[in-house]
Scaffold this active site. Structure first.
Site, PDB file in Angstrom:
ATOM      1  N   CYS A 155       0.832  -1.204   0.000  1.00  0.00           N
ATOM      2  CA  CYS A 155       0.000   0.000   0.000  1.00  0.00           C
ATOM      3  C   CYS A 155       0.867   1.256   0.000  1.00  0.00           C
ATOM      4  O   CYS A 155       0.515   2.260  -0.615  1.00  0.00           O
ATOM      5  CB  CYS A 155      -0.937  -0.013   1.206  1.00  0.00           C
ATOM      6  N   GLU A 225      -3.982  -4.986  -4.219  1.00  0.00           N
ATOM      7  CA  GLU A 225      -3.942  -3.610  -4.720  1.00  0.00           C
ATOM      8  C   GLU A 225      -4.546  -3.537  -6.124  1.00  0.00           C
ATOM      9  O   GLU A 225      -5.350  -2.650  -6.419  1.00  0.00           O
ATOM     10  CB  GLU A 225      -2.505  -3.080  -4.722  1.00  0.00           C
TER      11      GLU A 225
END
Length: 240
Positions: A155, A225
Site C-alpha cells: 500500500c 492492490e
C-alpha cells in the site's frame, strides 16, 4: 532519486552480509507483472487521460475511506511489534497519518464529487475491501513483525510508484490531478523510502524461510492492490 533507498524496481545495491540481496529487491522483482498490470489497468489510465467515470472514482474514494480505517489499525500493530525505536515511531506516525488522510483528503474528494464524508462512511464495505483488510489484520496479528511489515508495504510502495509514474504524465481532470499529486509528492516518497529501509533491516535478520514467507505476504497484498482498483472500475457490490 538520490537517497539510501530507491523506489524503482531496482532495490539498493548493498546486500546482506551472507550475500543475499536486499529483501526489498526480491519482493519488488517478484511483483513486476502485477505492477505492470496495475499501470495498464483502465482505472489508472483513465486517471491520466481524464476518461475515468466519476462513479468509478467515487467508489474508490468510499472504499479507500473504509480501507484506511483498518489499515491504520494494522500499522498500529506493526508499531507495537517493531523491534527498534525507529520502527515504533514510523508506524505509529503513519497510523495517525492514515486516519488524517481519511478525514481530510477523502472529505475533500467527496466534496469534489458532490457528496460528504458522512455519506461515504454510511455506504457498505465492499467485498474486495473486506477481503483485503481481513488479510492485513490477520497477518499483522497472527504473524511476525516481518510478516506484518511485508503485508502493509505494498500500500505504501505501489502507491508511491504509481504516483511517481502518473505525476510525469499529469491529468487534464483537476480532481484526478489532485489525487496524483498526493502520491507523487516527494514527502510521501520519503515516507515510503523509510519503510522500505525498515523491511531491508528486518530482512537481514530473517532466515531464508522467513524471507520467503514475507515475499508471499507482499505478493498477496500486491494482488489485492490490483483488485482494489479493479473493484472500483467495476463498481463492485455484494452479489447477494
Amino acid at each position: 532519486m538520490t537517497s539510501e533507498v530507491t523506489l524503482s524496481s531496482s532495490a539498493p545495491a548493498s546486500g546482506h552480509a551472507t550475500g543475499r540481496p536486499p529483501l526489498s529487491r526480491e519482493m519488488w522483482d517478484g511483483i513486476a507483472p502485477i505492477y505492470s498490470a496495475i499501470l495498464d489497468h483502465p482505472f489508472i489510465t483513465g486517471l491520466v487521460d481524464g476518461s475515468l467515470p466519476r462513479d468509478a472514482f467515487r467508489h474508490f474514494v468510499v472504499q479507500d475511506s473504509h480501507y484506511l480505517r483498518d489499515y491504520a489499525r494494522a500499522l498500529a500493530v506493526c508499531a507495537a511489534r517493531a523491534p527498534s525505536d525507529d520502527g515504533v515511531r514510523a508506524f505509529a506516525s503513519d497510523a495517525v497519518g492514515a486516519i488524517a488522510a481519511e478525514q481530510e483528503m477523502h472529505a475533500a474528494f467527496m466534496e469534489g464529487l458532490g457528496g460528504t464524508a458522512e455519506q461515504a462512511a454510511a455506504l457498505p464495505v465492499g467485498p474486495t475491501t473486506r477481503a483485503y483488510t481481513s488479510y492485513l489484520l490477520a497477518t499483522v496479528y497472527g504473524g511476525s513483525f516481518l510478516d506484518g511489515l511485508a503485508a502493509v508495504l505494498p500500500c505504501y510502495w505501489i502507491y508511491a510508484r504509481v504516483g511517481e509514474a502518473l505525476l510525469e504524465r499529469s491529468s487534464p481532470d483537476p480532481l484526478y490531478q489532485r489525487w496524483i499529486s498526493v502520491y507523487g509528492d516527494e514527502a510521501f516518497q520519503g515516507v515510503v523510502r523509510r519503510v522500505v529501509a525498515l523491511a531491508d533491516q528486518a530482512g537481514e535478520e530473517a532466515t531464508d524461510a522467513q524471507r520467503a514467507q514475507a515475499r508471499e505476504h507482499f505478493t498477496t497484498t500486491s494482488r489485492y492492490e490490483w483488485m482494489f482498483w479493479d473493484a472500483a472500475w467495476r463498481r463492485e457490490s455484494w452479489p447477494v
